[in-house]
Design a protein around this motif. Structure first.
Motif, PDB file in Angstrom:
ATOM      1  N   ILE A   1       0.845  -1.203   0.000  1.00  0.00           N
ATOM      2  CA  ILE A   1       0.000   0.000   0.000  1.00  0.00           C
ATOM      3  C   ILE A   1       0.877   1.250   0.000  1.00  0.00           C
ATOM      4  O   ILE A   1       0.623   2.212  -0.741  1.00  0.00           O
ATOM      5  N   GLY A   2       1.928   1.246   0.814  1.00  0.00           N
ATOM      6  CA  GLY A   2       2.847   2.388   0.861  1.00  0.00           C
ATOM      7  C   GLY A   2       3.502   2.665  -0.483  1.00  0.00           C
ATOM      8  O   GLY A   2       3.621   3.824  -0.902  1.00  0.00           O
ATOM      9  N   TYR A   3       3.920   1.621  -1.191  1.00  0.00           N
ATOM     10  CA  TYR A   3       4.517   1.806  -2.518  1.00  0.00           C
ATOM     11  C   TYR A   3       3.505   2.375  -3.499  1.00  0.00           C
ATOM     12  O   TYR A   3       3.839   3.232  -4.328  1.00  0.00           O
ATOM     13  N   GLN A   4       2.264   1.927  -3.431  1.00  0.00           N
ATOM     14  CA  GLN A   4       1.235   2.454  -4.331  1.00  0.00           C
ATOM     15  C   GLN A   4       0.978   3.940  -4.053  1.00  0.00           C
ATOM     16  O   GLN A   4       0.814   4.729  -4.984  1.00  0.00           O
ATOM     17  N   ILE A   5       0.944   4.309  -2.798  1.00  0.00           N
ATOM     18  CA  ILE A   5       0.759   5.721  -2.444  1.00  0.00           C
ATOM     19  C   ILE A   5       1.959   6.542  -2.906  1.00  0.00           C
ATOM     20  O   ILE A   5       1.802   7.619  -3.492  1.00  0.00           O
ATOM     21  N   ALA A   6       3.164   6.025  -2.678  1.00  0.00           N
ATOM     22  CA  ALA A   6       4.380   6.749  -3.059  1.00  0.00           C
ATOM     23  C   ALA A   6       4.440   6.991  -4.564  1.00  0.00           C
ATOM     24  O   ALA A   6       4.912   8.045  -5.012  1.00  0.00           O
ATOM     25  N   ARG A   7       3.957   6.045  -5.340  1.00  0.00           N
ATOM     26  CA  ARG A   7       3.977   6.200  -6.803  1.00  0.00           C
ATOM     27  C   ARG A   7       3.099   7.361  -7.268  1.00  0.00           C
ATOM     28  O   ARG A   7       3.327   7.927  -8.333  1.00  0.00           O
ATOM     29  N   ARG A   8       2.101   7.724  -6.473  1.00  0.00           N
ATOM     30  CA  ARG A   8       1.171   8.788  -6.852  1.00  0.00           C
ATOM     31  C   ARG A   8       1.605  10.170  -6.338  1.00  0.00           C
ATOM     32  O   ARG A   8       1.023  11.182  -6.724  1.00  0.00           O
ATOM     33  N   LEU A   9       2.593  10.205  -5.464  1.00  0.00           N
ATOM     34  CA  LEU A   9       3.043  11.469  -4.881  1.00  0.00           C
ATOM     35  C   LEU A   9       4.263  12.010  -5.627  1.00  0.00           C
ATOM     36  O   LEU A   9       5.100  11.239  -6.108  1.00  0.00           O
ATOM     37  N   ALA A  10       4.375  13.311  -5.671  1.00  0.00           N
ATOM     38  CA  ALA A  10       5.534  13.930  -6.315  1.00  0.00           C
ATOM     39  C   ALA A  10       6.789  13.768  -5.465  1.00  0.00           C
ATOM     40  O   ALA A  10       7.881  13.571  -5.987  1.00  0.00           O
ATOM     41  N   ARG A  11       6.612  13.847  -4.146  1.00  0.00           N
ATOM     42  CA  ARG A  11       7.752  13.703  -3.228  1.00  0.00           C
ATOM     43  C   ARG A  11       7.211  13.406  -1.837  1.00  0.00           C
ATOM     44  O   ARG A  11       6.050  13.682  -1.543  1.00  0.00           O
ATOM     45  N   PRO A  12       8.057  12.870  -0.954  1.00  0.00           N
ATOM     46  CA  PRO A  12       7.604  12.618   0.418  1.00  0.00           C
ATOM     47  C   PRO A  12       7.456  13.931   1.192  1.00  0.00           C
ATOM     48  O   PRO A  12       7.923  14.987   0.757  1.00  0.00           O
TER      49      PRO A  12
END
Length: 152
Positions: free
Chosen positions: A61-72
């Motif tokens: 789930i974290g990887y899927q969310i990270a793929r949609r964000l420009a940066r942390p």
């Protein structure tokens, strides 16, 4: 210093606390339970499969969310490993990690969390683990890592 910079230590503390509580609740701080999970030919304790399965789900789930964000939130970019090569160094390191996990009943995260129990064997395990990490860093420096400036 920006406001978000002040939140970095708090975010790290919150993450560490959630991780530590999760390890404690799951039984990962008990080396006997961990060895029972690793003993697939004897008195196997499969209960930690739920912990591992939960970790995989949360990570996915974290990887899927990270793929949609420009940066942390607290960095300029995500630092996701890109290496896909299975080489001698990876295989030998994995074997060494597995043997250490089997003998000690700890991997690094639960070992550090177990320091809160105040047990001498745990402190010895963590101390020798840190010495091993330092020895590895000295003997096999990572060419991709920036070299810290030397005094003098």
């Amino acid at each position: 210093m920006s406001t978000s910079r002040h939140l970095v230590p708090l975010a790290a503390l919150a993450s560490g606390l959630v991780f530590g509580v999760g390890l404690s609740l799951s039984g990962m701080l008990d080396p006997v339970r961990v060895r029972g999970f690793l003993d697939v030919t004897g008195a196997w304790d499969p209960s930690l499969m739920f912990v591992l399965g939960g970790a995989v789900v949360v990570s996915a789930i974290g990887y899927q969310i990270a793929r949609r964000l420009a940066r942390p939130a607290f960095d300029s970019a995500f630092h996701i490993p890109t290496g896909k090569r299975i080489d001698r160094k990876l295989v030998l390191g994995s074997i060494l990690f597995g043997v250490g996990w089997g003998l000690g009943g700890f991997c690094p995260g639960p070992a550090v969390a177990s320091l809160s129990l105040g047990l001498a064997p745990v402190a010895l395990f963590v101390a020798t683990m840190l010495l091993g990490m330092l020895a590895h860093a000295r003997l096999f420096p990572d060419p991709a890592s920036p070299t810290p400036p030397r005094p003098g």
